[in-house]
Design an enzyme around this catalytic site. Structure first.
Site, PDB file in Angstrom:
ATOM      1  CB  ILE A 157      -1.338   0.312   6.962  1.00 53.02           C
ATOM      2  CG1 ILE A 157      -1.356   0.368   8.487  1.00 53.02           C
ATOM      3  CG2 ILE A 157       0.105   0.431   6.452  1.00 53.02           C
ATOM      4  CD1 ILE A 157      -0.703  -0.834   9.144  1.00 53.02           C
ATOM      5  N   GLY A 187      -6.645  -1.609  -1.954  1.00 52.02           N
ATOM      6  CA  GLY A 187      -6.058  -2.668  -1.124  1.00 52.02           C
ATOM      7  C   GLY A 187      -4.887  -2.228  -0.261  1.00 52.02           C
ATOM      8  CB  SER A 188      -3.579  -1.106   2.181  1.00 51.97           C
ATOM      9  OG  SER A 188      -2.402  -0.862   2.914  1.00 51.97           O
ATOM     10  NE  ARG A 189      -0.184  -4.553   8.052  1.00 49.08           N
ATOM     11  CZ  ARG A 189       0.876  -5.151   8.592  1.00 49.08           C
ATOM     12  NH1 ARG A 189       1.879  -5.539   7.829  1.00 49.08           N
ATOM     13  NH2 ARG A 189       0.902  -5.404   9.883  1.00 49.08           N
TER      14      ARG A 189
END
Length: 219
Positions: A157, A187-189
């Site tokens: 995501i 960066g994220s998830r």
């Protein structure tokens, strides 16, 4: 330190821009000014920060058909039962891992098996912890079916800063646990959906090591 191929262009462009800035500052300001030195130090720090985003760690992994490993480095921010609406359309256990800009950005296959489903979804760039980021942000959905017929779904995501997702798998591919499947820049998830009867091995706020940390064990 080994660097990932996804960072070559960004690191090269960053280096060129910083060099041009420093050359221009030194040309405009005569010797003796402190500003060029300060900008040079800042430029070095910026380049090192960008470089560390693309580091490739050396890790010793142990593959297991019963274990689901973390697909990324980060911190566990969600462990809950939800109805996964895209593929399963039934209750599953969701584990979400938030990746900060300081984490390694490589993504790994959480389990061995066949890619039964893959979709790329263009979308928004809400902050990664926003409740709707899992369904409205730019993302991929990957489902791996094990040799025993158990399916595990996970999503890359994008977030407010991470606006570039890369993946190296497609439907029909045979993949091995802890091998590289993609990359999320800056960066994220990652969300992972597992069977309800799987035994979760992590807690909220736990730090994960991608391809190594065991998230759950299958029954």
């Amino acid at each position: 330190m080994k660097l990932h191929k996804e960072g070559y262009t960004i690191m090269a462009v960053t280096a060129i821009v910083l060099i041009l800035i420093n050359v221009g500052i030194n040309y405009l300001l005569p010797d003796g000014y402190w500003i060029p030195r300060l900008i040079l130090i800042g430029s070095i720090i910026i380049f090192l920060l960008v470089t560390q985003f693309f580091r490739v760690p050396k890790r010793i992994v142990h593959q297991s058909d019963r274990q689901i490993v973390a697909p990324c480095d980060g911190r566990v921010v969600v462990i809950e039962e939800v109805v996964e609406s895209e593929y399963f359309k039934e209750p599953k256990r969701q584990i979400s891992i938030f990746m900060s800009p300081l984490n390694v950005h490589i993504n790994w296959n959480p389990i061995s098996g066949v890619i039964k489903y893959f979709r790329y979804h263009p979308g928004l760039y809400l902050v990664a912890w926003h409740p709707k980021s899992s369904t409205e942000n730019e993302r991929t959905t990957v489902v791996i079916r094990t040799i025993e017929g158990i399916e595990v779904l996970f999503r890359q995501i994008a977030g407010a800063a991470a606006r570039r997702i890369r993946w190296y798998v497609k439907e029909g591919d045979q993949v091995e646990q802890s091998t590289e499947m993609g990359f999320i820049k800056f960066g994220s998830r990652v969300d992972i959906f597992i069977p309800l009867d799987a035994e979760v091995k992590v807690n909220l706020q736990d730090k994960t090591v991608g391809s190594v940390t065991v998230l759950a064990e299958l029954k």
